[in-house]
Scaffold this active site. Structure first.
Site, PDB file in Angstrom:
ATOM      1  N   CYS A 120       5.216   4.251   2.864  1.00 60.30           N
ATOM      2  CA  CYS A 120       5.842   5.449   3.433  1.00 60.30           C
ATOM      3  C   CYS A 120       6.010   5.280   4.947  1.00 60.30           C
ATOM      4  O   CYS A 120       7.067   5.574   5.499  1.00 60.30           O
ATOM      5  CB  CYS A 120       5.005   6.679   3.093  1.00 60.30           C
ATOM      6  N   GLY A 151       0.853  -1.182   0.000  1.00 57.56           N
ATOM      7  CA  GLY A 151       0.000   0.000   0.000  1.00 57.56           C
ATOM      8  C   GLY A 151       0.891   1.234   0.000  1.00 57.56           C
ATOM      9  O   GLY A 151       1.975   1.213   0.582  1.00 57.56           O
ATOM     10  N   CYS A 152       0.435   2.304  -0.628  1.00 56.05           N
ATOM     11  CA  CYS A 152       1.305   3.488  -0.721  1.00 56.05           C
ATOM     12  C   CYS A 152       1.501   4.128   0.649  1.00 56.05           C
ATOM     13  O   CYS A 152       2.613   4.528   1.002  1.00 56.05           O
ATOM     14  CB  CYS A 152       0.776   4.493  -1.741  1.00 56.05           C
ATOM     15  N   ASN A 153       0.440   4.208   1.434  1.00 51.34           N
ATOM     16  CA  ASN A 153       0.580   4.749   2.788  1.00 51.34           C
ATOM     17  C   ASN A 153       1.454   3.842   3.639  1.00 51.34           C
ATOM     18  O   ASN A 153       2.304   4.307   4.406  1.00 51.34           O
ATOM     19  CB  ASN A 153      -0.797   4.885   3.458  1.00 51.34           C
ATOM     20  N   ALA A 154       1.220   2.536   3.491  1.00 51.44           N
ATOM     21  CA  ALA A 154       1.996   1.575   4.273  1.00 51.44           C
ATOM     22  C   ALA A 154       3.473   1.695   3.943  1.00 51.44           C
ATOM     23  O   ALA A 154       4.328   1.687   4.828  1.00 51.44           O
ATOM     24  CB  ALA A 154       1.494   0.156   4.002  1.00 51.44           C
TER      25      ALA A 154
END
Lengths: 340, 340, 340, 340
Positions: free
Chosen positions: C152, C147-150
């Site tokens: 980062c 996931g992109c949030n994960a």
């Protein structure tokens, strides 16, 4: 206090009606409809209105029309015709859709590609360009709110055509507007990601539906057929229309015609110098117009700016409702632009 | 590898030169100047470049010009003249300022309100409209980068005037651009709060300095005086120019003239249908052009879009440098637009 | 040249794959699928890609899988499982959806509320956090993009937990991201009008699905259960995630752990001072991390920034594909951030 | 009608005072000062106010203070001290600067790095957190408007600390705000190009000056020293502060404390469910607060939203002036949020 209903309260023009009416001294909101969202509290639909004491969202058929002094219809195009057609014939209505803007049902069919569902009601409708049709609107039962782009363009061009100070065969209107004019519909082209930080033309080459209004009103004003060239552009700003008009005419005569047309007007101002920004009108019921000589002799530049949700639709609607209800025209509308 | 310097590396066009040259196969950045910020590491000036292995910022006089194959001057207007004038006469220069764009020093004085400081160098300068002056640029020592607005407008209008398919006395250019074209200067009108969510015209009525370039190039192309009407508008987007041209001419002939002018061009494309958005070119060296019939017979709409920092200045500068250095014209410039 | 297909090419991550692969020296795009838009030319779907020579959009079943070296799946969640499950078992796949990120199918069902459709394939999947699982990814057939949030958040927190320099029971991650992380779906909450000029939290209080990834990876790194507190916020920027972590630990030890973890990494950088902006990474495959002491002794602030479409999904996917195909890990990914 | 002056009318808080006072039933603007822009008509400084009938901009010394009931000082920090110090001692003043916020001049020197110029006036100043110091403000001659970030954070945190429902040693405030909080100063970091489409932290690690106010007020409320961890972030929105607080405490007790603190308040609302967006308060004098359980037991999330120019400074200033002048507290402040 006058009692009104807002039909279609879950869209942006509905929210703007609520915002402006919340500060209106003589109108109270008696009912709100939002068919697909009926039963939901307003804060689920518009959290920014959660602190107001508002009636809950219901279906149109649940509203007691007999208790109302006036109805604002902020419904989708075509739905308006079918709803208004069944209203009691003495119920005052301000319609914000395109459904009754074109005087000739054949023109409606031409521009909207579908049959008019209430041609028998059409003759009653007055075109809602307040500063032009003030008297008719005061006596009207049904007022058809103008298109927001059309309103801004007409404010700029109509006086020139009417006064004969600009060549009616050489009118170009290059318009910049934001996405709220297209409503709150969940479509790909209105996504943040598709619009932020970009600019593009749309509805160009004589295809934009507001041309029906331009043709109708400018031809009426000129006493002959007028066909403007019109190119709207989508730019990243929520509220605002900037209409840049290129006209063949003397800048001083153009200015005089505009100043004469809007002398004493509370909401339409001709700037003594400079051209307006949309930021100068954001959130307000104002339209500001500037005039400049262009470098080619005998050509002028006229720029108008207004907030499409306020003066361009919901503010205009309230201004017309005020006239229809015998209230002061400016009641509830003297909000100052929000900047920055 | 060719060795170049970038003078004025702390502005936006300087940063864009660095971005694009970082991916260039045959050019290395040998020196960077930024007088007021000399001695500071690049990451204090442009954090997005902190991971690149770049020379530190120095003053111009600290640079060993004899080690260079070419200099990019991204200096403020007027500074360029005084700096370039003292360069060795065999040092190749691509200037991104306005200082050498106007062939006639008297025109420079007229538009910029100040005397030309290097009139003796002016005759050497070639106007940097690559797709038009490719041959001269290949042989030039000094190339004057075009104005970003002028470039976009000329891409759209010049072929029409040259081919005689549009009336040169009836050319209107309505342009939408963002604030980076004005550089990184700390001025009130460029603040976020003054620009976000708004649109306004500026430099209208024949006052914008890029008109000097339009007049010069369009008159040359037409073989007679041409004076366009030009209104730039500031809209909230960092990168992008959208130039909407209203012309008197047949849309098919207009399209043919544009297609003929840009046939085989790598960076200037005429779209088979539709009009371009600035989002279709953001971050790239592309200019996309669309043509449409307008509703009034014999009138056409031509819209061009480019990224003012890339194709509009730094990309163009590299394209010209490639020609001057005998490198493939497209080297380092085949970056794909960034969307969303 | 390696031959790849992109499934789901009409979404934002699909477009970003195309953008980055267009500059890749050793990968060519052999096929593009977009089921609902099959048969349409790419320029109708993504005008910014119209100048590239791309295969036309087809349905998945029309693609000859045997001709491919690798497939990028940029399909909606759940569709990925059903498609990948039927692939030949030797076809290399980089999946950008959430479908194979959670090692335990029960966790998938818990977070996604639906049964795993390909539990038999799950054991093959390697979690695509390149800088951590480089070796496994090099040998993998199937890599599950993070996931992109994960991603980062994990770049910021994982090394601290692994090195034991931050209290695993007191980790707070306050994240700011833009709407493209939610894809190109036409939903009301992603409209320009709903997002421009505003900020709000969403998916708070332990409900965001990326918590499944955080729990899994941080617990693995710590050798014990770790449950972070995580609040994502939507802010008006198309590309970018800014992850602000509040940790209990010594700032110097925190910095040391991060520097050790990312020493020699090409795309993940620990800044020697200061904190990163999303603007410093926009359009690039970089993640930049900054560390600061907080005012309360023994507490540190760690901030990470990356571009959710690039390093956060499509850039990461290509980096992983490079490893899987035996290509240089950085191939095609050395694009410089675009600023402004 | 009460007669007031606005000193520093050319900044954003000055413009906001004018906007809100234009709709105030009992206050008229008798004088406007703007030293560097004295003599210029208001429309050159704020075109959005050009339609109002306003006094012209003068220098402070040209204003007849004896004719005034109250002065709003929207002057730069430090200028306020030197100006207010020379005022007649019975002139009521609402100061919007930081100059009188800190009760202890030593704290002022510590946070602002400069000596207090009017320590003899300081004891008169009441900290302008209306909902907390209503009684003192009603009787005050001089009210020191709070910092906009401090106000939002204090609305969220103060009741928790006062009621003892959150651990005062574990308070984290992650704040998102826009650039107008920094005023209308022409500085590079506030340019559109530097802020649009990006997010970054600033003033972190215990350096932000509003910490002086947090320390002062939270310690007073707790009866012991309280030092919060505070990280403000700049995001691209003109109006709005979103304050996300991470606290150690039971969510229900936290909610109870907030509801008790703001029961009956007209402008500070605790939402029955959900968390607020800045869009729900834009342009209004409202502060909305939401509470949520976090996933770790015994931890809560509290989010507050307000418009930094309205409730965060100029709205607050008018609310305080109303109290000082014996007017209804809400006079002129019941404007509805503007959305979209």
């Amino acid at each position: 206090m006058k009692n009104v209903a807002i039909l279609g309260a879950s869209g942006y023009t509905g929210a703007e009606l609520i915002r402006l009416l919340a500060g209106h001294p003589s109108i109270r909101i008696g009912a709100l409809s939002a068919n697909s969202k009926a039963g939901r509290p307003i804060e689920k639909v518009f959290p920014h209105l959660d602190h107001l004491d508002l009636p809950e969202l219901v279906k149109i058929e649940e509203i007691d029309l007999s208790a109302l002094d006036l109805v604002f219809c902020a419904l989708p195009h075509r739905t308006s015709q079918s709803v208004i057609k069944d209203f009691p014939r003495d119920l005052k209505v301000v319609d914000l859709s395109a459904d009754f803007r074109l005087r000739d049902p054949a023109e409606y069919e031409r521009w909207y590609g579908t049959q008019h569902l209430a041609p028998e009601v059409q003759p009653e409708a007055v075109y809602g360009l307040t500063e032009v049709y003030r008297d008719e609107i005061s006596k009207a039962r049904l007022v058809a709110g103008t298109g927001c782009n059309a309103m801004c363009g007409l404010f700029v061009l109509r006086p020139l055509v009417a006064a004969g100070v600009a060549d009616p065969d050489d009118l170009i209107l290059d318009l910049k507007c934001g996405p709220t004019g297209a409503g709150r519909s969940a479509t790909e082209r209105l996504l943040y990601a598709e619009l932020a930080e970009g600019a593009s033309a749309y509805g160009y080459g004589g295809t934009h539906r507001h041309l029906g209004e331009f043709d109708q009103e400018l031809s009426l004003a000129a006493g002959r057929d007028v066909r403007i060239r019109f190119t709207p552009h989508l730019v990243p700003m929520n509220r605002g229309i900037l209409a840049t008009a290129y006209v063949k005419g003397d800048a001083r005569e153009v200015r005089n015609a505009l100043e004469a047309a809007y002398e004493g007007e509370r909401f339409v101002h001709v700037m003594p110098e400079g051209l307006p920004s949309t930021m100068s009108v954001r959130g307000s019921n104002l339209c500001k117009i500037g005039v400049a000589e262009d470098r080619v002799p005998g050509r002028a530049l006229v720029v108008g700016a207004l907030d499409n949700l306020a003066k361009g639709s919901s503010g205009q609607a309230i201004q017309n409702a005020n006239l229809m209800l015998g209230l002061p025209e400016e009641a509830g509308l003297e909000v100052v632009p929000v900047f920055p």
